[in-house]
Every structure is written in C-alpha cells, then in structure tokens.
Scaffold this motif. Sequence first.
Motif, PDB file in Angstrom:
ATOM      1  N   UNK A   1      11.919  10.847 -11.981  1.00 49.77           N
ATOM      2  CA  UNK A   1      11.172  10.734 -10.727  1.00 49.77           C
ATOM      3  C   UNK A   1      10.498   9.374 -10.618  1.00 49.77           C
ATOM      4  N   UNK A   2       9.888   8.905 -11.710  1.00 49.46           N
ATOM      5  CA  UNK A   2       9.227   7.601 -11.665  1.00 49.46           C
ATOM      6  C   UNK A   2      10.239   6.475 -11.499  1.00 49.46           C
ATOM      7  N   UNK A   3      11.442   6.658 -12.034  1.00 51.86           N
ATOM      8  CA  UNK A   3      12.491   5.649 -11.852  1.00 51.86           C
ATOM      9  C   UNK A   3      12.920   5.614 -10.392  1.00 51.86           C
ATOM     10  N   UNK A   4      13.005   6.792  -9.766  1.00 51.57           N
ATOM     11  CA  UNK A   4      13.314   6.861  -8.343  1.00 51.57           C
ATOM     12  C   UNK A   4      12.219   6.167  -7.534  1.00 51.57           C
ATOM     13  N   UNK A   5      10.972   6.325  -7.962  1.00 54.56           N
ATOM     14  CA  UNK A   5       9.869   5.632  -7.296  1.00 54.56           C
ATOM     15  C   UNK A   5      10.027   4.126  -7.402  1.00 54.56           C
ATOM     16  N   UNK A   6      10.456   3.652  -8.574  1.00 56.46           N
ATOM     17  CA  UNK A   6      10.691   2.227  -8.757  1.00 56.46           C
ATOM     18  C   UNK A   6      11.806   1.714  -7.871  1.00 56.46           C
ATOM     19  N   UNK A   7      12.877   2.501  -7.735  1.00 59.31           N
ATOM     20  CA  UNK A   7      13.999   2.109  -6.872  1.00 59.31           C
ATOM     21  C   UNK A   7      13.553   2.061  -5.410  1.00 59.31           C
ATOM     22  N   UNK A   8      12.752   3.043  -5.002  1.00 56.14           N
ATOM     23  CA  UNK A   8      12.238   3.058  -3.630  1.00 56.14           C
ATOM     24  C   UNK A   8      11.392   1.824  -3.355  1.00 56.14           C
ATOM     25  N   UNK A   9      10.566   1.448  -4.318  1.00 59.02           N
ATOM     26  CA  UNK A   9       9.746   0.250  -4.160  1.00 59.02           C
ATOM     27  C   UNK A   9      10.605  -0.998  -4.043  1.00 59.02           C
ATOM     28  N   UNK A  10      11.727  -1.027  -4.756  1.00 55.23           N
ATOM     29  CA  UNK A  10      12.640  -2.172  -4.654  1.00 55.23           C
ATOM     30  C   UNK A  10      13.199  -2.286  -3.242  1.00 55.23           C
TER      31      UNK A  10
ATOM     32  N   UNK B   1       0.849  -1.197   0.000  1.00 50.41           N
ATOM     33  CA  UNK B   1       0.000   0.000   0.000  1.00 50.41           C
ATOM     34  C   UNK B   1       0.884   1.247   0.000  1.00 50.41           C
ATOM     35  N   UNK B   2       1.926   1.214   0.825  1.00 49.41           N
ATOM     36  CA  UNK B   2       2.872   2.338   0.854  1.00 49.41           C
ATOM     37  C   UNK B   2       3.580   2.481  -0.482  1.00 49.41           C
ATOM     38  N   UNK B   3       3.956   1.329  -1.071  1.00 46.13           N
ATOM     39  CA  UNK B   3       4.659   1.359  -2.355  1.00 46.13           C
ATOM     40  C   UNK B   3       3.762   1.918  -3.463  1.00 46.13           C
ATOM     41  N   UNK B   4       2.497   1.498  -3.482  1.00 47.48           N
ATOM     42  CA  UNK B   4       1.574   2.020  -4.482  1.00 47.48           C
ATOM     43  C   UNK B   4       1.324   3.510  -4.251  1.00 47.48           C
ATOM     44  N   UNK B   5       1.305   3.909  -2.980  1.00 52.20           N
ATOM     45  CA  UNK B   5       1.178   5.330  -2.667  1.00 52.20           C
ATOM     46  C   UNK B   5       2.345   6.122  -3.226  1.00 52.20           C
ATOM     47  N   UNK B   6       3.556   5.538  -3.112  1.00 55.57           N
ATOM     48  CA  UNK B   6       4.759   6.172  -3.678  1.00 55.57           C
ATOM     49  C   UNK B   6       4.617   6.290  -5.193  1.00 55.57           C
ATOM     50  N   UNK B   7       4.112   5.233  -5.830  1.00 54.11           N
ATOM     51  CA  UNK B   7       3.950   5.231  -7.284  1.00 54.11           C
ATOM     52  C   UNK B   7       2.998   6.339  -7.733  1.00 54.11           C
ATOM     53  N   UNK B   8       1.861   6.445  -7.061  1.00 49.20           N
ATOM     54  CA  UNK B   8       0.892   7.489  -7.408  1.00 49.20           C
ATOM     55  C   UNK B   8       1.487   8.880  -7.178  1.00 49.20           C
ATOM     56  N   UNK B   9       2.200   9.028  -6.062  1.00 49.06           N
ATOM     57  CA  UNK B   9       2.808  10.325  -5.751  1.00 49.06           C
ATOM     58  C   UNK B   9       3.829  10.736  -6.816  1.00 49.06           C
ATOM     59  N   UNK B  10       4.662   9.785  -7.250  1.00 46.05           N
ATOM     60  CA  UNK B  10       5.695  10.119  -8.243  1.00 46.05           C
ATOM     61  C   UNK B  10       5.074  10.522  -9.577  1.00 46.05           C
ATOM     62  N   UNK B  11       3.986   9.853  -9.973  1.00 43.12           N
ATOM     63  CA  UNK B  11       3.297  10.258 -11.202  1.00 43.12           C
ATOM     64  C   UNK B  11       2.813  11.702 -11.094  1.00 43.12           C
ATOM     65  N   UNK B  12       2.175  12.017  -9.971  1.00 44.81           N
ATOM     66  CA  UNK B  12       1.606  13.354  -9.794  1.00 44.81           C
ATOM     67  C   UNK B  12       2.701  14.410  -9.664  1.00 44.81           C
ATOM     68  N   UNK B  13       3.768  14.065  -8.943  1.00 48.05           N
ATOM     69  CA  UNK B  13       4.852  15.025  -8.747  1.00 48.05           C
ATOM     70  C   UNK B  13       5.579  15.300 -10.058  1.00 48.05           C
ATOM     71  N   UNK B  14       5.862  14.252 -10.806  1.00 53.38           N
ATOM     72  CA  UNK B  14       6.563  14.429 -12.083  1.00 53.38           C
ATOM     73  C   UNK B  14       5.747  15.302 -13.031  1.00 53.38           C
ATOM     74  N   UNK B  15       4.434  15.118 -13.021  1.00 51.58           N
ATOM     75  CA  UNK B  15       3.572  15.908 -13.905  1.00 51.58           C
ATOM     76  C   UNK B  15       3.507  17.368 -13.467  1.00 51.58           C
ATOM     77  N   UNK B  16       3.373  17.596 -12.169  1.00 53.10           N
ATOM     78  CA  UNK B  16       3.215  18.972 -11.677  1.00 53.10           C
ATOM     79  C   UNK B  16       4.512  19.775 -11.760  1.00 53.10           C
TER      80      UNK B  16
END
Length: 317
Positions: free
Chosen positions: A92-101, A63-78
């Motif tokens: 940013x999305x690649x950083x989100x992927x690394x964080x999830x790892x 749930x936290x990881x998916x939250x990170x994924x959604x946040x990175x999409x929104x942050x990268x766009x804004x």
Amino acid sequence: MHIHTLDQWQHSHNFSGDHHEAESKTKIVLLLTVVTMMAEIGAGIVFGSMALLADGWHMATHVAAFGIAVFTYQYARSQANNPRYTFGTGKVSILGGFTSAVVLAVIAFIMALESTTRFFQPQSIQFSEAIYIAILGLVVNIVSALLLDDHHDHHNHEHHDDHDHHSHAHHQDYNLRAAYIHVLADAITSVLAIIALCAGKFLGWIWLDAVMGIVGAVVIAKWSYGLARETGSILVDGGIDNCVKLAITKAIEEDSDNQITDLHVWNVSQNHLSATIALVTHYPQQPQYYKELLQHIPSLSHVLIEVNQCHGEPCLD
C-alpha cells in the motif's frame, strides 16, 4: 511426541512494518506545507510572480501528496490482517509512492506550460515582496527535508549482510521517499524563484522568472520518472536483484544433490520478499529443512517449498 498446534503452522502476512515515526514526521511536514502554500499562492497572485506562484502550486499539490502518504500509512496499519489481501497490505505504501510520482509529473507539466506562456507574455512583478515570501518557502522546505531525511537515511544504512546485496531501494520506505522528493521539488523551485526574482530586481531580467519555472519542471519530471519506475516495478512484481536468486540457489543446491527446478521471488512490501521454490532431490527432507538453509537471507519473509523426489541414479554417494 511434540504436537504442533494450528497457529504454529500458519503464516503471518503482516508485512506492513512499523511506520509510526515516518507517519508522524509526514504529518508535521503536511501542516508546514499547508501554511506555506497559502502564503505563497496569495503572495504570488498579489505580487505577480510566476516563479512564486509555481512554488505555491507545487505546495498545493504536495499537500495532496502528503495527505496520500498519511492515508496509506493509516490504511496499511488498519487493514494489515484483512484476509482480502493475499499477502497483506505491505504494498500500500509503495502504491502511495507511485501515486505521488504521478502527481509530480502533473506538477511538472503544469509548471512547464504556464512558464512557457509567461516567457512569451511577461507580466509585471513586485520583486521585493515576492523575494521575502520565496525565502520563507525555502526555509520551510529545508526544515521539512531535514525531518524526512533522517528517517530516509536510517533505512538506507540498514542491512549489511553479504547475502543481501539487492538494491538499497528495496529497503527504503517509498511512501516517505515520495514525500521527501516532493519537499526537494519545493525546495528547488524556491531556490529558482529567489534567483529569478533577484535577477529581475537587480538586472532587469524579467524573462528569467519564466525560464526558472521551466528548469524546475524538467528537474521535477526527472525525479517523478525515477520514483515511478522504481515503485512501478515492485507493484508489478519485477525488479528483484539476481543476487537474491543466486543466494537462494546456492544455499539449496550446495546441500546434498538438490536441484531447483522452479524459482519465483517478489516483493510483498518494500522490505520483505516472498519466494516459491520447487526442487528435485534423491534425498528429500521436510520443507522446513530447506527453509532453514535460507535463514541467512533476512529479506526472505515468506517462503513456500515444493520437494520432489528423483528416482534415478543419485548424483552423490
């Protein structure tokens, strides 16, 4: 005389891409995961199943990881046009992927530790009730995986140009891929939980519950390592396939007597490459001329070229 305006000469650094579909699917999976997580953790505590608790704990961290994924999409766009980011927010999305790892690695460690403890100190399990909840978790995981896998496969089958042979991984949405791996991790722990619970109920193999937790931890750790290696390599500007460099060199050096003296290629996002090229030639052209020689390499989105004139004897007539 054709006069270029300032805007025509400026480079765009928006390499974030359009991830609205991926973001929407990730939000749906996030909601499904929250509901199932609450059911599995509660049932695992009530029925005393380590395998079921492990599945629930995975979902809590996912749930936290998916939250990170959604946040990175929104942050990268804004922040796509924020001048603070030299080459935009494509990574940013690649950083989100690394964080999830990293999150996956923590999950695997906790699973292995708790499962080992349970192996030497078995606890009573209410098998029938736990099996029903584990099956529910598996169904949710399968639905979530199908949602995420459609978009994942779409990216894997893009770009078939012969001059763009670098790894398919560079055309993946690593943020979405991380979410997909989290779902797969949940799915495999659900399957292992069901196997362990059935074996415990019908064969009396209570110890298998803990063993399956350890097996799941090993598999998840392997996925975590692979994802961290791929995303980490891009974050430190490494991992560019030599085919791209060879294609650049061939395109420029086969034209006139050009000779590349310095070449750097790196990712500015998961689907876009940037390159700086220094060349020497007896017949110098404008930088735009050399950029046009590279137009057949679709992944090259940001190119800077330095042209130096050689004053010795020409290599060609």
